[in-house]
Design a protein around this motif. Structure first.
Motif, PDB file in Angstrom:
ATOM      1  N   GLU A  19     -18.789  -2.946  57.684  1.00 10.55           N
ATOM      2  CA  GLU A  19     -18.222  -3.488  56.451  1.00 10.55           C
ATOM      3  C   GLU A  19     -16.873  -2.865  56.127  1.00 10.55           C
ATOM      4  OE1 GLU A  19     -21.461  -2.309  56.528  1.00 10.55           O
ATOM      5  OE2 GLU A  19     -22.275  -4.327  56.787  1.00 10.55           O
ATOM      6  N   LYS A  23     -13.313  -4.866  55.918  1.00 10.68           N
ATOM      7  CA  LYS A  23     -12.469  -4.783  54.723  1.00 10.68           C
ATOM      8  C   LYS A  23     -11.029  -4.432  55.104  1.00 10.68           C
ATOM      9  CE  LYS A  23     -12.050  -4.452  50.200  1.00 10.68           C
ATOM     10  NZ  LYS A  23     -12.016  -5.626  49.380  1.00 10.68           N
ATOM     11  N   GLN A  26      -9.379  -7.437  56.747  1.00 10.55           N
ATOM     12  CA  GLN A  26      -9.054  -8.424  55.719  1.00 10.55           C
ATOM     13  C   GLN A  26      -7.779  -8.043  54.977  1.00 10.55           C
ATOM     14  OE1 GLN A  26     -11.884  -8.661  52.468  1.00 10.55           O
ATOM     15  NE2 GLN A  26     -11.648 -10.886  52.375  1.00 10.55           N
ATOM     16  N   GLU A  27      -7.640  -6.776  54.609  1.00  6.24           N
ATOM     17  CA  GLU A  27      -6.453  -6.300  53.898  1.00  6.24           C
ATOM     18  C   GLU A  27      -5.195  -6.387  54.769  1.00  6.24           C
ATOM     19  OE1 GLU A  27      -7.333  -2.339  52.672  1.00  6.24           O
ATOM     20  OE2 GLU A  27      -8.860  -2.971  51.236  1.00  6.24           O
ATOM     21  N   PHE A  39     -14.706 -12.939  53.859  1.00  9.61           N
ATOM     22  CA  PHE A  39     -15.342 -11.755  54.415  1.00  9.61           C
ATOM     23  C   PHE A  39     -16.389 -12.138  55.466  1.00  9.61           C
ATOM     24  CE2 PHE A  39     -17.937  -7.833  54.120  1.00  9.61           C
ATOM     25  CZ  PHE A  39     -16.936  -6.918  54.349  1.00  9.61           C
TER      26      PHE A  39
END
Length: 88
Positions: A19, A23, A26-27, A39
């Motif tokens: 996870e 994250k 994604q950023e 996500f």
């Protein structure tokens, strides 16, 4: 009596949870390309990030800037960072 550093050595090789890597990916993609990824569309398997559910334009942008994306991910996650980004 053993030193505490010997005990803690086994924790040096631990990887971040999936996870946390998702994250960061994604950023980084939001920063580099300006695309908001869902996500659920980001999977991490065997040290490789798999992206799905992308438009053809988004796939092309990611392929063109793949080197920059991987460099940014490696800077944010120095140990245990993903080796590659694949589009599916």
């Amino acid at each position: 009596m053993e030193k505490i550093s010997q005990y803690l050595m086994k924790f040096e090789t631990l990887r971040l949870p999936s996870e946390a890597v998702r994250k960061v990916v994604q950023e980084v993609i939001r920063k580099e390309i300006g695309i908001e990824l869902n996500f659920r569309d980001i999977q991490v398997r065997c040290g490789v990030v798999h992206l799905s559910g992308l438009s053809p334009a988004a796939r092309s942008e990611i392929q063109m800037r793949k080197k920059d994306i991987m460099q940014e991910i490696t800077e944010k996650i120095p140990k245990g960072s993903p080796r590659d980004v694949r589009l599916s």
